[in-house]
Design a protein around this motif. Structure first.
Motif, mmCIF file in Angstrom:
data_model
loop_
_atom_site.group_PDB
_atom_site.id
_atom_site.type_symbol
_atom_site.label_atom_id
_atom_site.label_comp_id
_atom_site.label_asym_id
_atom_site.label_seq_id
_atom_site.Cartn_x
_atom_site.Cartn_y
_atom_site.Cartn_z
ATOM 1 N N LYS A 134 4.917 31.910 15.386
ATOM 2 C CA LYS A 134 5.463 30.738 14.513
ATOM 3 C C LYS A 134 6.105 29.872 13.878
ATOM 4 O O LYS A 134 5.799 29.614 15.690
ATOM 5 N N VAL A 135 5.150 29.585 13.146
ATOM 6 C CA VAL A 135 5.107 27.293 13.261
ATOM 7 C C VAL A 135 5.920 27.083 12.052
ATOM 8 O O VAL A 135 6.196 27.172 10.909
ATOM 9 N N ASP A 136 5.930 25.777 11.849
ATOM 10 C CA ASP A 136 6.564 24.892 11.021
ATOM 11 C C ASP A 136 5.050 24.315 10.046
ATOM 12 O O ASP A 136 3.976 24.652 10.006
ATOM 13 N N GLU A 137 5.837 23.562 9.177
ATOM 14 C CA GLU A 137 4.618 23.090 8.071
ATOM 15 C C GLU A 137 3.550 22.326 9.865
ATOM 16 O O GLU A 137 3.038 22.024 8.228
ATOM 17 N N HIS A 161 8.571 27.363 6.090
ATOM 18 C CA HIS A 161 8.135 26.247 4.945
ATOM 19 C C HIS A 161 9.023 26.012 3.971
ATOM 20 O O HIS A 161 9.872 28.057 3.617
ATOM 21 N N TYR A 185 2.048 32.564 11.850
ATOM 22 C CA TYR A 185 3.021 32.773 10.180
ATOM 23 C C TYR A 185 3.707 31.295 10.324
ATOM 24 O O TYR A 185 4.531 30.604 11.224
ATOM 25 N N ARG A 186 3.382 30.448 8.883
ATOM 26 C CA ARG A 186 4.391 29.740 9.201
ATOM 27 C C ARG A 186 5.498 29.387 7.815
ATOM 28 O O ARG A 186 5.491 30.282 6.830
ATOM 29 N N TYR A 236 -1.540 24.013 1.921
ATOM 30 C CA TYR A 236 -2.008 25.104 3.105
ATOM 31 C C TYR A 236 -3.124 25.801 3.331
ATOM 32 O O TYR A 236 -3.276 27.038 4.494
ATOM 33 N N ASP A 295 -0.502 30.352 2.915
ATOM 34 C CA ASP A 295 0.541 29.639 3.857
ATOM 35 C C ASP A 295 0.089 30.329 5.481
ATOM 36 O O ASP A 295 0.714 29.192 5.944
ATOM 37 N N ASP A 296 -0.627 31.105 5.682
ATOM 38 C CA ASP A 296 -0.310 31.558 6.509
ATOM 39 C C ASP A 296 -2.149 31.471 7.115
ATOM 40 O O ASP A 296 -3.214 31.473 6.780
ATOM 41 N N ARG A 318 2.842 22.700 11.750
ATOM 42 C CA ARG A 318 2.186 23.893 12.735
ATOM 43 C C ARG A 318 2.081 23.507 14.400
ATOM 44 O O ARG A 318 1.603 24.138 15.038
ATOM 45 N N ASP A 342 -5.990 25.879 5.243
ATOM 46 C CA ASP A 342 -5.728 26.233 6.763
ATOM 47 C C ASP A 342 -6.235 27.801 7.101
ATOM 48 O O ASP A 342 -6.827 28.783 7.302
#
Length: 314
Positions: free
Chosen positions: A137-140, A219, A216-217, A25, A106-107, A142, A28
């Motif tokens: 709020k996103v997953d792995e 995972h 915000y990811r 991550y 990771d964000d 995006r 990103d």
């Protein structure tokens, strides 16, 4: 950098990034920061906490490409496991900017105007020490899971900010006012909560409104995601008690007194919510703590320690 006005060696903003095993991550995060369009210089301070994956290699490549912007520390040993806060010990003390912005590895930021907007907001609101905004709020991969809306008002007074309402860490920009925790060990894990309360000594907070500028990811390797409910409760209680102790020093001040009362009662009721007491006993204790707190403060203080010990032993 071609649009920057001013000396790149005297940045206006210090972007502080902490990372550990974020190899999947981290690009990103870095690309989101490097994409910022500003008329002022900024620096990126990164602390890699002895990652065991490819994170450090990726970071070194970016540092080689952007040596005047990225300032990297790669730890030989994991400092978080030794009780040290990477940002408070290794990033904040070397921040040269008048403002500090946060982005963990990771964000990521999704607006190229995030820094410009937040600097403008704090400049236009000299009585504010903190600026924050909405996020996703996103997953792995995006994919958006939800929108994170921290507040519904444009301004938080110092009194409200001292209670540390929800202002997502990765959306924050705040004035570089100096921080007292450098090198201090075994601070509460949720020091981001304590930081907001501490900043209230220097002003209120301005909310940008319904502008989604960051993500915000969620995972499996996230520090918060891996915690059990009991561990999350302990983290919350630890931070609330720490803040109560911090404000107790300034108890003669009206704002500090309110913050002390608030954080103590929140810690007590959080513990009560997790303990296996009867509903009637819980209701009675909550009433006493919330409604009659000033008169039974000594009781609450003497209850906190044994209750927290019981919670930790579960």
């Amino acid at each position: 950098m071609s649009g920057w006005q001013g000396d790149p060696d005297s940045p206006v903003v210090s972007v502080c990034c902490i990372t550990y095993n974020h190899g999947e991550y981290i690009e990103d995060a870095l690309n989101g920061i490097l994409s910022q369009k500003t008329d002022f210089p900024f620096e990126i301070l990164i602390n890699d906490d002895a990652s065991t994956d490819e994170t450090s290699e990726i970071l070194r490549k970016y540092e080689e490409k952007y040596p005047r912007i990225i300032k990297l520390i790669c730890q030989a040993e994991n400092k978080f496991s030794q009780g040290l806060s990477p940002n408070l010990t290794y990033n904040f003390p070397r921040a040269q900017g008048r403002f500090i912005a946060l982005c963990e590895g990771d964000d990521f930021w999704i607006s190229e105007n995030k820094l410009e907007k937040q600097v403008a907001a704090l400049t236009e609101n000299p009585g504010c020490v903190l600026c924050f905004h909405d996020a996703y709020k996103v997953d792995e991969n995006r994919e958006v899971l939800a929108e994170i809306v921290p507040a519904n008002n444009k301004y938080l007074s110092p009194k409200k900010l001292a209670r540390s309402p929800f202002t997502p860490t990765f959306t924050r920009m705040f004035r570089n006012v100096g921080f007292p925790w450098e090198g201090e060990r075994n601070l509460p894990t949720a020091m981001d909560v304590c930081l907001a309360a501490y900043l209230s000594k220097f002003g209120g907070a301005v909310y940008l409104g319904a502008e989604v500028l960051s993500a915000y990811r969620v995972h499996g390797g996230g520090v918060w995601s891996l915690k059990s409910q009991c561990q999350k409760t302990r983290m919350t209680v630890d931070s609330k008690l720490y803040m109560a102790g911090h404000f107790k020093v300034d108890i003669d001040d009206a704002v500090a007194n309110d913050a002390f009362e608030y954080h103590m009662t929140t810690a007590a009721t959080t513990i009560l919510d997790q303990l296996e007491f009867s509903s009637a006993f819980q209701a009675t204790m909550k009433y006493l703590v919330l409604r009659c707190y000033r008169h039974i403060r000594w009781v609450a203080v003497h209850l906190i320690s044994p209750l927290r010990n019981k919670l930790r032993s579960r």
